[in-house]
Scaffold this motif. Structure first.
Motif, mmCIF file in Angstrom:
data_model
loop_
_atom_site.group_PDB
_atom_site.id
_atom_site.type_symbol
_atom_site.label_atom_id
_atom_site.label_comp_id
_atom_site.label_asym_id
_atom_site.label_seq_id
_atom_site.Cartn_x
_atom_site.Cartn_y
_atom_site.Cartn_z
ATOM 1 N N LEU A 24 -6.807 40.237 63.573
ATOM 2 C CA LEU A 24 -6.765 39.185 64.606
ATOM 3 C C LEU A 24 -6.962 37.862 63.917
ATOM 4 O O LEU A 24 -6.085 37.036 64.078
ATOM 5 C CB LEU A 24 -7.647 39.378 65.843
ATOM 6 C CG LEU A 24 -7.563 40.835 66.641
ATOM 7 C CD1 LEU A 24 -8.582 40.848 67.604
ATOM 8 C CD2 LEU A 24 -5.905 40.710 67.293
ATOM 9 N N ALA A 25 -8.197 37.867 62.968
ATOM 10 C CA ALA A 25 -8.207 36.635 62.285
ATOM 11 C C ALA A 25 -7.372 36.275 61.326
ATOM 12 O O ALA A 25 -6.911 35.439 60.764
ATOM 13 C CB ALA A 25 -9.529 36.421 61.671
ATOM 14 N N LEU A 26 -6.474 37.580 60.729
ATOM 15 C CA LEU A 26 -5.597 37.324 59.441
ATOM 16 C C LEU A 26 -4.245 36.448 60.029
ATOM 17 O O LEU A 26 -3.532 35.649 59.399
ATOM 18 C CB LEU A 26 -5.265 38.699 58.944
ATOM 19 C CG LEU A 26 -6.107 39.412 57.920
ATOM 20 C CD1 LEU A 26 -5.576 40.706 57.693
ATOM 21 C CD2 LEU A 26 -5.986 38.264 56.570
ATOM 22 N N VAL A 27 -3.935 36.706 61.512
ATOM 23 C CA VAL A 27 -2.524 36.361 61.874
ATOM 24 C C VAL A 27 -2.386 34.681 61.745
ATOM 25 O O VAL A 27 -1.715 34.157 61.114
ATOM 26 C CB VAL A 27 -2.530 36.677 63.207
ATOM 27 C CG1 VAL A 27 -1.378 35.796 63.697
ATOM 28 C CG2 VAL A 27 -2.316 38.016 63.619
ATOM 29 N N PRO A 28 -3.493 33.786 62.587
ATOM 30 C CA PRO A 28 -3.347 32.326 62.118
ATOM 31 C C PRO A 28 -3.665 31.864 60.619
ATOM 32 O O PRO A 28 -2.666 31.131 60.483
ATOM 33 C CB PRO A 28 -4.469 31.777 62.964
ATOM 34 C CG PRO A 28 -5.498 32.986 63.137
ATOM 35 C CD PRO A 28 -4.555 34.258 63.019
ATOM 36 N N GLU A 29 -4.319 32.584 60.045
ATOM 37 C CA GLU A 29 -4.682 32.314 58.556
ATOM 38 C C GLU A 29 -3.108 32.516 57.732
ATOM 39 O O GLU A 29 -2.854 31.544 56.873
ATOM 40 C CB GLU A 29 -5.621 33.177 57.848
ATOM 41 C CG GLU A 29 -7.107 32.849 58.544
ATOM 42 C CD GLU A 29 -7.783 31.520 57.930
ATOM 43 O OE1 GLU A 29 -7.545 31.106 56.688
ATOM 44 O OE2 GLU A 29 -8.584 31.176 58.593
ATOM 45 N N ALA A 30 -2.485 33.591 57.877
ATOM 46 C CA ALA A 30 -1.237 33.850 57.017
ATOM 47 C C ALA A 30 -0.116 32.794 57.584
ATOM 48 O O ALA A 30 0.304 32.396 56.539
ATOM 49 C CB ALA A 30 -0.915 35.334 57.318
ATOM 50 N N ILE A 31 -0.344 32.531 58.859
ATOM 51 C CA ILE A 31 0.745 31.764 59.257
ATOM 52 C C ILE A 31 0.469 30.066 58.630
ATOM 53 O O ILE A 31 1.639 29.564 58.398
ATOM 54 C CB ILE A 31 0.740 31.491 60.849
ATOM 55 C CG1 ILE A 31 1.210 32.872 61.307
ATOM 56 C CG2 ILE A 31 1.676 30.364 61.317
ATOM 57 C CD1 ILE A 31 1.100 32.972 62.959
ATOM 58 N N ALA A 32 -0.692 30.012 58.622
ATOM 59 C CA ALA A 32 -1.039 28.406 58.278
ATOM 60 C C ALA A 32 -0.843 28.471 56.770
ATOM 61 O O ALA A 32 -0.212 27.231 56.482
ATOM 62 C CB ALA A 32 -2.533 28.237 58.455
ATOM 63 N N PHE A 33 -1.045 29.317 55.934
ATOM 64 C CA PHE A 33 -0.766 29.549 54.467
ATOM 65 C C PHE A 33 0.744 29.286 54.304
ATOM 66 O O PHE A 33 1.236 28.760 53.256
ATOM 67 C CB PHE A 33 -1.403 30.444 53.771
ATOM 68 C CG PHE A 33 -3.041 30.396 53.904
ATOM 69 C CD1 PHE A 33 -3.603 29.140 54.024
ATOM 70 C CD2 PHE A 33 -3.674 31.496 54.003
ATOM 71 C CE1 PHE A 33 -5.126 28.965 54.260
ATOM 72 C CE2 PHE A 33 -5.185 31.308 54.085
ATOM 73 C CZ PHE A 33 -5.826 30.151 54.075
ATOM 74 N N ALA A 34 1.575 30.025 55.277
ATOM 75 C CA ALA A 34 2.836 29.942 54.915
ATOM 76 C C ALA A 34 3.625 28.693 54.912
ATOM 77 O O ALA A 34 4.460 28.225 54.442
ATOM 78 C CB ALA A 34 3.503 31.125 55.886
ATOM 79 N N PHE A 35 2.958 27.957 55.896
ATOM 80 C CA PHE A 35 3.504 26.446 56.129
ATOM 81 C C PHE A 35 3.002 25.661 55.013
ATOM 82 O O PHE A 35 3.984 24.826 54.462
ATOM 83 C CB PHE A 35 2.790 25.887 57.398
ATOM 84 C CG PHE A 35 3.466 26.195 58.817
ATOM 85 C CD1 PHE A 35 4.800 25.954 58.876
ATOM 86 C CD2 PHE A 35 3.079 27.140 59.766
ATOM 87 C CE1 PHE A 35 5.329 26.297 60.027
ATOM 88 C CE2 PHE A 35 3.663 27.458 60.763
ATOM 89 C CZ PHE A 35 4.877 27.015 61.038
#
Length: 536
Positions: A24-35
């Motif tokens: 659950l915590a990986l989702v926003p982190e992965a999205i943010a780093f993709a940006f």
């Protein structure tokens, strides 16, 4: 404060539940780093899946979580901006190959060279960086400015209250039960509260993962008005050369991608091995650094082949995992598989998780990561160690470059060590019954102490027969050998006889220019050696 994480037991149930929490915590982190990397959010999410799964299976540290990270995303940005995304994937594959070579050469052991003050500075700086990174979750898209701006008014108050409630649950729940990880219970509880709030109010909504994704997409778009609600839902990944145009396979392409791949490999391994060391300390077990290098390399090769942006160990998520009881490989596997299920089937559910819950979880990670005891050690630590700790922490906070901070700390620590030991070289001087002057050396002889070594002798005033006894000293490098050779030549020029006793075999072989003026007491020579790679 690392004891905060230590009381969990290793069970399959704990691994599965902690893996779910981490996912659950990986989702926003992965999205943010993709940006950050200027690639699609789906690329970030699938990178987290591939890196997380493969390192969990083949890596050297059970319980450690890997995925797309900020440090590697920053380097990827340079490549994507200058040459296009089609150059990204071969670079990630080459990065993986380099990491496997490093692991096979057993260079992972070099992490042992990191001093404790550097580790303290790294941990404390990291805790502050993780805390500062959560401030971005308090931003939303401002249509009037076309940029992200901080929340204000009632929405800000609601988010702060929910984040504090998350932290309170994580802190209090273990006092009553450990049947479910406190972080997971907090996320589920705050999600239910946010659903209730959002169902009754359309103006003072609680920001969710879906809102964060849409806000970031609008801020990155040329025309934000064309961006509607964005979803994390995606299809199964395919090999990158089936979807993108392959760059030409020639020396020009290699010249473009090799420097970036080398930097990615170095940054990724330093962060991973530092995280491994931290998790070792928390769990009171020992990971395998060289195996971790090979596991990370294998993961990056597969990730690159399937169109990913690469990655390495994620310190924040690793600490969430061990805090939630994750100790085995099953926790990392569960996190990766759950992330894949979110992308394929459960995107609408995950997008409704409030950012406040994830922020609260990360703030608790910050509290548990920071070594509060180090603040009390300032008056007890040597000034040099304290300065190194502050330097590493400060560089980490200001530059957000964990790998460079560690390298800087190791270099400064090595220089301090060399300076201190350069002052420890001395000699006991006496005249024997034959009138020979004997210098019995004490202390290490290496590049930094060469000047002190030269100042010990006065060939013009010494008698015709001089003995230098190396029994209590060690000769460590070529600078020391050259200093001995130069000294021997000075005595030779003056027509005086110099005896060098208790030298190592390496010294005897290299001191060829002294010729027959060098007299060695073979029978008393100890069997120690000049430090070389063979002994490393």
């Amino acid at each position: 404060m690392l004891n905060f994480f230590r009381s969990q037991s290793a069970t399959a149930k704990n691994d599965i539940l902690s893996g779910l929490t981490v996912s659950l915590a990986l989702v926003p982190e992965a999205i943010a780093f993709a940006f950050v990397a200027h690639v699609s959010p789906i690329i970030g999410l699938y990178s987290a899946f591939f890196i997380g799964l493969i390192t969990a299976i083949f890596g050297g540290r059970p319980g450690m979580i890997s995925g797309a990270t900020a440090a590697m995303a920053v380097l990827v940005t340079i490549l994507v901006k200058d040459h296009g995304i089609e150059y990204l994937f071969p670079t990630i594959v080459l990065c993986g190959v380099i990491q496997i070579v490093i692991g096979t050469a057993k260079l992972g052991k070099l992490i042992r060279l990191v001093p404790h003050p550097v580790m303290l500075g790294f941990v404390n700086g990291l805790a502050i960086v993780i805390g500062m990174a959560q401030l971005d979750s308090f931003k939303t898209f401002n249509a009037s400015t076309g940029e992200l701006s901080y929340l204000s008014g009632l929405p800000l108050v609601i988010m702060l209250l929910l984040a504090l409630a998350t932290m309170a649950i994580i802190w209090l729940l273990p006092r009553f039960t450990k049947a479910i990880p406190a972080s997971l219970a907090a996320i589920l509880s705050i999600t239910l509260i946010s659903l209730a709030i959002n169902s009754t109010s359309s103006t003072n909504r609680v920001a969710t993962v879906g809102d964060m994704l849409t806000s970031n997409s609008k801020a990155a778009a040329v025309d934000p008005s064309t961006v509607e609600a964005v979803s994390i839902k995606g299809d199964l990944p395919t090999l990158f050369f089936l979807e993108y145009t392959m760059p030409p396979l020639n020396m020009e392409t290699l010249e473009i991608i090799f420097p970036i791949a080398l930097m990615l490999a170095g940054v990724g391994l330093i962060e991973s091995l530092m995280t491994l060391t931290l998790v070792d300390e928390i769990t009171e077990t020992r990971g395998r650094g060289n195996q971790e290098c090979i596991g990370q390399g294998t993961a990056n090769i597969v990730c690159g082949l399937f169109g990913g942006m690469g990655g390495c160990a994620m310190i924040g998520q690793s600490l969430i995992n061990v805090n939630s009881g994750g100790r085995g490989r099953l926790s990392g596997i569960t996190a990766a598989v759950c992330l894949l299920l979110f992308i394929l089937f459960l995107a609408p559910v995950i997008e409704r998780i409030p950012m406040a819950a994830l922020v609260g979880v990360m703030f608790m990670v910050v509290i548990g990561t920071f070594e509060w005891a180090s603040l009390k050690m300032f008056h007890r630590m040597p000034f040099s160690d304290m300065a190194v700790m502050v330097l590493v922490a400060g560089y980490t906070i200001v530059m957000h470059n964990l790998a460079a901070a560690v390298i800087l700390g190791v270099i400064v620590s090595a220089l301090v060590f060399s300076w201190k030991h350069a002052l420890h070289l001395g000699a006991d001087i006496q005249i024997n019954e034959f009138g020979s002057k004997i210098y019995q050396l004490h202390g290490p002889l290496f590049f930094a102490s060469v000047s002190s070594f030269k100042e010990l002798f006065d060939p013009s005033k010494d008698p015709n027969d001089v003995v230098i006894d190396f029994y209590y000293t060690r000769v460590y490098d070529q600078s020391a050998l050259e200093a001995i050779n130069v000294l021997a030549e000075k005595y030779q020029t003056l027509g005086k006889r110099l005896h060098l006793t208790h030298l190592s075999e390496e010294c005897k072989l290299l001191l060829d220019r002294a010729g027959d003026l060098v007299e060695v007491n073979v029978s008393e020579d100890p069997h120690y050696h000049v430090a070389t790679d063979r002994l490393g």
